[in-house]
Design an enzyme around this catalytic site. Structure first.
Site, PDB file in Angstrom:
ATOM      1  N   GLU A  37     -11.907  31.453   2.641  1.00  0.00           N
ATOM      2  CA  GLU A  37     -11.678  30.131   2.378  1.00  0.00           C
ATOM      3  C   GLU A  37     -12.200  29.475   3.549  1.00  0.00           C
ATOM      4  OE1 GLU A  37      -8.935  26.562   1.623  1.00  0.00           O
ATOM      5  OE2 GLU A  37      -7.713  28.049   2.181  1.00  0.00           O
ATOM      6  N   HIS A  83      -9.348  31.379  -3.247  1.00  0.00           N
ATOM      7  CA  HIS A  83     -10.746  31.269  -3.232  1.00  0.00           C
ATOM      8  C   HIS A  83     -11.681  31.824  -3.277  1.00  0.00           C
ATOM      9  CE1 HIS A  83      -8.277  27.183  -2.850  1.00  0.00           C
ATOM     10  NE2 HIS A  83      -7.312  27.429  -1.600  1.00  0.00           N
TER      11      HIS A  83
END
Length: 501
Positions: free
Chosen positions: A351, A376
């Protein structure tokens, strides 16, 4: 058993040897290349039935209309795009679509802020404190709480509201405190550091409301209700299992939290037979020390032993760029193997947009520690080896488009790196991360951004169908419950198609 391959699928050889020519290329070769690319994308091998094809054609036309409009929502910040999305005919279809499971939502952002303010802050014995740095804190107590760090004076909310000329405006101010919403997101959040600071503060502000034991019970039920209303049938909730408290100050342990979650889930299932259930991924902040994470891993092992049907595994959460890397915790994360036990990991990894840093290596380390999914994975496309490993191991990416945009990894969602992954048919699910902080509920908004913005015109009904089925396939559910989930979802999907035929 229903699986990804149970929907009718058409296969053709994916290798095609081009005939080199200096003249006009063979049009049939071009057609085959276009077909092969289409087959590789997410949903590209899902053969649609006649009724599905009709809805698919309608969606494509609606998407073309939205793309040609003066304002294209995925190209705008979500806070500005939300009113436009509400008016979208595609969004109205997505709200009704059975989306399967939500596999990446944090417990402190599960329930809409409107409910917290309009319901919870109106309950008796709710106190508020305005801190020196223009923040707020809440606490339920039998009597006025003692002064605490940053909170020198607590006021009973009921009494404070009675002095307000405009209580509605006061409530709106509380909502603004508890979300990231602003009419000028680019101006108010000029950098990742600033938006993350506000993001983390919002969790602290809401903590005293959510962790009051009677509230937490209702909070869980409300959260499941909001998911169910968005046609979601299963949840995997990341939670730090915060200590819950009573009016007299009594504090409960983590087992109390898990038992309450289990009880509420069972009650909700009894009230809503078409809801499959919910599990917890125990999560601690990556800013903790190695010794603290070791203790947390040991605690997760014990909790999973005590609640095998509720505790799915373990994760490290918090901002990756400012927190410790996964490799920093290698001694802690190796403990389950050393102890001869299995503790599934569901790591946040990648992320970040800071390529080449220690943080950037988290996607590789997550796979080294056999993560079940990748939270993510924004940086995954920059790691060809990690991308190949996650594909061959069938480790799905948890894509949270709105979160990535609001937290300033990408401004125009058409440029999200997941567009590459979708074109390659990479294992993937859609989720919403922290919906209450972004002013959303459920998954429909994130499905919209993924389908219209990231997927573009290539994304079709087959894409949506595969993503929904993926959410079951890549869940932590045991095989027998996955079979139940597939059957439940298929029944809902058939009804959805029938309603739109």
């Amino acid at each position: 058993m229903i699986s990804m391959c149970q929907v009718a699928v058409m296969y053709v050889p994916l290798l095609w040897v081009l005939r080199v020519t200096d003249g006009m290329p063979d049009p049939s070769q071009r057609d085959v290349l276009i077909l092969q690319e289409a087959l590789r994308q997410t949903g590209g091998r899902v053969a649609l039935l006649a009724a599905e094809q009709k809805l698919d054609a309608d969606l494509r036309q609606l998407k073309q209309d939205e793309m040609s409009g003066a304002q294209f929502p995925p190209a705008m910040h979500f806070f500005k795009a939300k009113p436009l999305i509400h008016k979208s005919s595609i969004f109205q279809v997505l709200k009704k679509m059975p989306k399967g499971a939500a596999l990446h939502i944090h417990s402190s952002a599960l329930v809409s802020v409107d409910w917290l303010v309009q319901n919870v802050t109106y309950r008796p014995n709710c106190y508020i404190c305005f801190t020196w740095d223009n923040s707020i804190r809440f606490l339920f107590s039998n009597s006025r709480p003692f002064p605490q760090l940053n909170c020198f004076y607590w006021q009973l909310l009921e009494t404070l509201r009675a002095t307000m000329e405009d209580p509605e405006e006061f409530d709106d101010s509380l909502i603004r405190h508890l979300t990231l919403f602003t009419e000028d997101p680019e101006g108010d959040y000029p950098s990742q550091d600033i938006v993350w600071q506000r993001f983390e503060q919002a969790f602290n502000k809401a903590a005293g409301l959510i962790t009051h034991a009677p509230v937490l019970k209702d909070y869980f039920y409300q959260g499941l209700t909001e998911l169910h209303l968005d046609n979601i049938m299963y949840l995997e909730l990341r939670s730090g299992l915060s200590q819950t408290y009573e009016l007299d100050g009594t504090v409960h342990d983590k087992s109390f939290y898990v038992k309450m979650f289990q009880e509420v889930t069972e009650n909700f299932k009894a009230d809503h037979p078409d809801f499959l259930g919910a599990r917890i991924i125990y999560s601690v902040n990556r800013a903790l020390s190695l010794s603290d994470v070791k203790a947390a891993v040991k605690g997760a092992i014990q909790l999973q032993k005590d609640f095998p049907d509720v505790v799915a595994g373990f994760d490290l959460v918090g901002r990756e760029d400012s927190g410790n890397s996964l490799w920093n915790f290698r001694e802690a994360l190796s403990l389950p193997a050393e102890l001869g036990v299995t503790l599934p990991y569901f790591f946040h990894a990648g992320e970040t947009d800071e390529e080449g840093t220690k943080t950037d290596q988290n996607v590789l380390d997550a796979l080294l520690f056999n993560t079940t999914r990748i939270g993510h994975g924004y940086a995954l496309v920059h790691h060809p080896v990690a991308k190949e490993l996650s594909r061959t191991r069938n480790v799905a990416l948890e894509l949270c488009p709105i979160s990535n945009q609001v937290l300033k990894l990408v401004s125009d969602l058409r440029n999200h790196p997941a567009a590459v992954l979708m074109s390659e048919g990479h294992p993937m699910v859609i989720s919403s991360d922290d919906p209450s902080l972004f002013g959303t509920t459920g998954l429909s908004y994130d499905f919209y951004e993924a389908f219209v913005g990231i997927g573009g015109l290539k994304a079709n009904l087959g894409t949506l169908k595969e993503l929904a089925v993926n959410s079951i396939s890549y869940s932590s559910l045991p095989a027998d419950l996955k079979n139940v989930a597939y059957a439940m979802w298929q029944k809902k999907w058939d009804a959805f198609i029938s309603d739109h035929s």
